[in-house]
Write a protein that holds these residues in place. Structure first.
Motif, PDB file in Angstrom:
ATOM      1  N   LEU A 187       0.820  -1.210   0.000  1.00 13.57           N
ATOM      2  CA  LEU A 187       0.000   0.000   0.000  1.00 13.57           C
ATOM      3  C   LEU A 187       0.857   1.263   0.000  1.00 13.57           C
ATOM      4  CD1 LEU A 187      -2.853   1.167   0.114  1.00 13.57           C
ATOM      5  CD2 LEU A 187      -2.785   0.953   2.601  1.00 13.57           C
ATOM      6  N   LEU A 188       2.052   1.163   0.585  1.00 14.33           N
ATOM      7  CA  LEU A 188       2.926   2.338   0.653  1.00 14.33           C
ATOM      8  C   LEU A 188       3.394   2.777  -0.725  1.00 14.33           C
ATOM      9  CD1 LEU A 188       4.606   4.344   2.393  1.00 14.33           C
ATOM     10  CD2 LEU A 188       6.433   2.640   2.364  1.00 14.33           C
ATOM     11  N   LEU A 189       3.700   1.823  -1.602  1.00  7.46           N
ATOM     12  CA  LEU A 189       4.250   2.177  -2.919  1.00  7.46           C
ATOM     13  C   LEU A 189       3.332   3.096  -3.717  1.00  7.46           C
ATOM     14  CD1 LEU A 189       6.010  -1.117  -4.018  1.00  7.46           C
ATOM     15  CD2 LEU A 189       7.038   1.137  -3.963  1.00  7.46           C
ATOM     16  N   PRO A 190       2.049   2.765  -3.911  1.00  2.00           N
ATOM     17  CA  PRO A 190       1.211   3.705  -4.669  1.00  2.00           C
ATOM     18  C   PRO A 190       0.988   5.016  -3.941  1.00  2.00           C
ATOM     19  CG  PRO A 190      -0.113   1.893  -3.809  1.00  2.00           C
ATOM     20  CD  PRO A 190       1.318   1.526  -3.591  1.00  2.00           C
ATOM     21  N   LEU A 191       0.853   4.977  -2.621  1.00  6.33           N
ATOM     22  CA  LEU A 191       0.608   6.221  -1.886  1.00  6.33           C
ATOM     23  C   LEU A 191       1.823   7.140  -1.926  1.00  6.33           C
ATOM     24  CD1 LEU A 191      -1.367   4.974   1.252  1.00  6.33           C
ATOM     25  CD2 LEU A 191      -2.230   6.376  -0.633  1.00  6.33           C
ATOM     26  N   LEU A 192       3.006   6.593  -1.710  1.00 10.34           N
ATOM     27  CA  LEU A 192       4.214   7.422  -1.698  1.00 10.34           C
ATOM     28  C   LEU A 192       4.526   7.933  -3.099  1.00 10.34           C
ATOM     29  CD1 LEU A 192       6.489   8.572   0.025  1.00 10.34           C
ATOM     30  CD2 LEU A 192       7.811   6.496  -0.454  1.00 10.34           C
TER      31      LEU A 192
END
Length: 540
Positions: free
Chosen positions: A166-171
Motif C-alpha cells: 500500500l505504501l508504494l502507490p501512496l508514496l
C-alpha cells in the motif's frame, strides 16, 4: 415551365443515385499505456503462479495479519495470538485496516488479500508513467512504466502481507503531486499533496521525516517564488507610477491588473499552508489515540524499536570489532545481553511491577529505548560506521544469491564460492594485499563458480552499475530544476540510508519508482527537460 421540369428530373436522378450510408469504423488499438498496465499485471500474476508464497511467512506479515484479525474480533489494535492483547504503538493503522476490510468481506484468509496487492501494483505502474511523463515526456513515461512493470524486486513482495504493497502507490502519488505542486502551486494541489503524505505516514511511519523534508522544501520554494514575484510586482507598480500622462481609463486598468497580481501572489504564498493543514487533519486522530494509549504525542514507536533492536546492537558489536549479520545467533546474543544490562540497571527482578501486564511491558520497552539512545549517543562514530557499512553492503549486493536460488532451486553456498566478494576484497585491501584481492576476485568470480553463477554475478553487477550511472545522469538533467532535483534525489537518499545495518531490498522498494523514472530520463535521447526548464524557476 421547361426549366422546372428539367430541374425536377435532375432531382429524381440524383435521389436514385444516392447509396445507403453504412458505418464502417476502423479497428481501434489499445493505448500503449493500457498495454503497460496489463504487462505489470501479467508479470506479477505469472510470478505468483510460478512461485507461490505463504502470505504471512515473514514475521512482519504475521504481525499485520494479527492486527487485522484482532481488530475484527474486538480485541483492539494489538499484535498477539493470545491474551494479553496489549495495544501496539509500533505499527500505524492504514494497512492493517486495509487487510481487515478485505477479511471482513472475503474471510480471514491472507491469500485473498493478494489480488488487491496486484491491483495496487498496477496503480503504482500508472503513477510511474505519469511521473515520467511530467519529467521527460510521453516516451519517458511509457518506458518507465515498462521497466517498473518488469522489475524483479517489487513483484517478489507482492505475495506477502507487507505494508509496502500500500505504501508504494501512496508514496509515489505523494511525490508525483509534490512535483506538480512545485511546478504550479495552488491550495488544492497542496491540500491533496498533504493528504497523500498523511496516508503514506499512516501506512508506514518510516517516511515521517521524509514528509517533513518535503514540507520544508515546499516552504523554501514558496519563499523563493514569493521574492521573485514580489520583484515583478514592484516593477509593475513602478510602471504604473510612470503612467501619469496616460488616460484615466488606462491607469485604472493597470492598477486593477496590479491588484489582481498582488492578490494572486498572496494566495500562492499561503498555498502550502494547506499542505500542513491536510497533513495535520489526517494524522490527528491517530496522534490522539497514541496520546491516550501511551501518554505521548507521537506517530509511532517504530524508530525507538529499531534503535534498540538494530542500532544499539550493531553499535555494541562494532565497539567489540565484530562484524555481525542481522538476526543471526550472534546478533540475538548481543540483543539479549543488552536487554539483560537494561534489566539490571532498572531492577526489573526486584522492583514492584506496575498494575497491568501491558503497562509494565510498556514501561520496560521505554527503558530499553532510553538505554539504546544512550548507547548511540555515547558511541556516535561506532554507530555511524555500523550504519554506513550496512547500507554499503546492501547496495553492492547485486542479488545473485536470490536469483541463483530462483533459477536453480539451490542455495548460492552450494557453489563453494564466497557469497560477499566485496567483504573479501575489503579484508585484503585493508591489509594492503592488492595482489591477494585480485587473486580472490579471479578465483571466486571467474575460475571456481559454475558458469550460471558467474554469469549471474557479473551480469547483475553490470546492470546495477548501469542503473546508478543512468540514474545519476537523469539527476544531472534536472539540474536546472533545483527544487525538483532536491525533492527527488533527497527522497532516494533518505530511503536508501534509513535502514542502516538491516538494509536490504525490501526497505528499498519505495525508491524503485523514482529510480526507474530517473534511469529512463538519463538514457532518453530527447526529453522535455531543456524545453520546459523555465517553467520550474521560482516566480516564472
Amino acid at each position: 415551365m421547361a426549366n422546372d421540369e428539367s430541374a425536377n428530373e435532375r432531382i429524381k436522378e440524383s435521389a436514385n443515385s444516392l447509396q445507403p450510408i453504412t458505418h464502417n469504423p476502423k479497428p481501434t488499438a489499445l493505448h500503449p499505456a493500457v498495454w503497460v498496465l496489463l504487462l505489470a499485471l501479467v508479470v506479477r500474476v505469472a510470478w505468483l503462479m510460478r512461485f507461490p508464497t505463504d502470505p504471512i511467512a515473514p514475521v512482519d506479515a504475521e504481525g499485520f495479519h494479527l492486527l487485522a484479525v484482532n481488530v475484527l474480533a474486538g480485541r483492539g489494535f494489538a499484535i498477539g495470538w493470545e491474551a494479553p492483547f496489549c495495544p501496539t504503538t509500533i505499527r500505524t493503522p492504514l494497512y492493517p485496516l486495509f487487510v481487515a476490510g478485505i477479511y471482513a468481506v472475503a474471510g480471514h484468509d491472507p491469500v485473498r488479500v493478494l489480488p488487491l496487492h496486484l491491483l495496487l501494483e498496477v496503480v503504482t505502474t500508472a503513477l510511474v508513467m505519469r511521473l515520467g511523463h511530467d519529467l521527460g515526456g510521453k516516451r519517458v513515461g511509457l518506458w518507465a512504466g515498462v521497466l517498473y512493470a518488469c522489475n524483479g524486486t517489487t513483484q517478489r513482495y507482492t505475495g506477502y502481507l507487507l505494508s509496502e504493497a500500500l505504501l508504494l502507490p501512496l508514496l509515489t502519488a505523494a511525490l508525483w503531486t509534490t512535483t506538480r505542486c512545485l511546478r504550479h502551486p495552488s491550495a488544492k494541489k497542496a491540500a491533496v499533496t498533504g493528504l497523500l503524505w498523511g496516508l503514506a505516514l499512516l501506512t508506514k511511519p518510516n517516511v515521517q521525516f521524509l514528509a517533513l523534508f518535503v514540507g520544508v522544501i515546499a516552504f523554501s520554494f514558496q519563499r523563493s517564488a514569493f521574492s521573485h514575484q514580489q520583484s515583478a510586482i514592484n516593477s509593475q507598480r513602478s510602471a504604473i507610477s510612470l503612467q501619469s500622462d496616460s488616460p484615466t481609463s488606462s491607469r485604472i486598468r493597470s492598477r486593477f491588473s496590479f491588484l489582481i497580481s498582488r492578490f494572486s501572489l498572496l494566495i500562492s504564498h499561503f498555498s502550502f499552508l494547506f499542505f500542513w493543514l491536510a497533513l495535520a487533519v489526517v494524522l490527528l486522530p491517530w496522534l490522539l489515540r497514541n496520546r491516550v494509549v501511551a501518554g505521548r504525542w507521537m506517530l509511532s514507536t517504530a524508530f525507538e524499536e529499531n534503535l534498540a533492536r538494530v542500532s544499539a546492537v550493531a553499535t555494541l558489536a562494532e565497539i567489540d570489532g565484530v562484524r555481525v549479520e542481522p538476526w543471526t545467533e550472534t546478533w540475538e546474543y548481543y540483543y539479549k545481553r543488552f536487554v539483560s544490562t537494561v534489566g539490571a540497571r532498572y531492577d526489573w527482578d526486584t522492583r514492584a511491577p506496575l498494575p497491568g501486564e501491558c503497562t509494565e511491558q510498556q514501561r520496560r520497552q521505554a527503558e530499553i529505548a532510553r538505554a539504546a539512545r544512550d548507547v548511540v549517543r555515547d558511541h556516535p562514530f561506532s554507530y555511524l560506521r555500523a550504519h554506513l557499512r550496512g547500507v554499503l553492503t546492501s547496495l553492492r549486493d547485486p542479488g545473485h544469491r536470490l536469483w541463483y536460488h530462483v533459477l536453480t532451486g539451490q542455495e548460492w553456498e552450494s557453489t563453494g564460492v564466497v557469497a560477499d566478494i566485496g567483504a573479501r576484497l575489503g579484508w585484503s585491501l585493508e591489509r594492503g594485499a592488492v595482489g591477494d584481492a585480485l587473486h580472490a576476485l579471479w578465483t571466486e568470480r571467474v575460475a571456481r563458480p559454475p558458469l550460471l553463477a558467474a554469469l549471474l554475478w557479473w551480469g547483475l553487477s553490470a546492470a546495477r552499475v548501469a542503473v546508478w550511472w543512468a540514474s545519476g545522469r537523469g539527476v544531472w538533467r534536472l539540474r536546472r530544476r533545483p527544487w525538483l532535483l532536491l525533492t527527488l534525489s533527497g527522497s532516494i537518499a533518505y530511503i536508501l540510508l534509513l535502514p542502516g545495518p538491516i538494509a536490504h531490498d525490501r526497505f528499498y522498494l519505495p525508491a524503485i519508482p523514482l529510480i526507474v523514472v530517473l534511469f529512463v530520463l538519463g538514457i532518453a535521447k530527447t526529453t522535455k527537460v531543456s524545453t520546459r526548464t523555465a517553467l520550474w524557476r521560482p516566480g516564472v
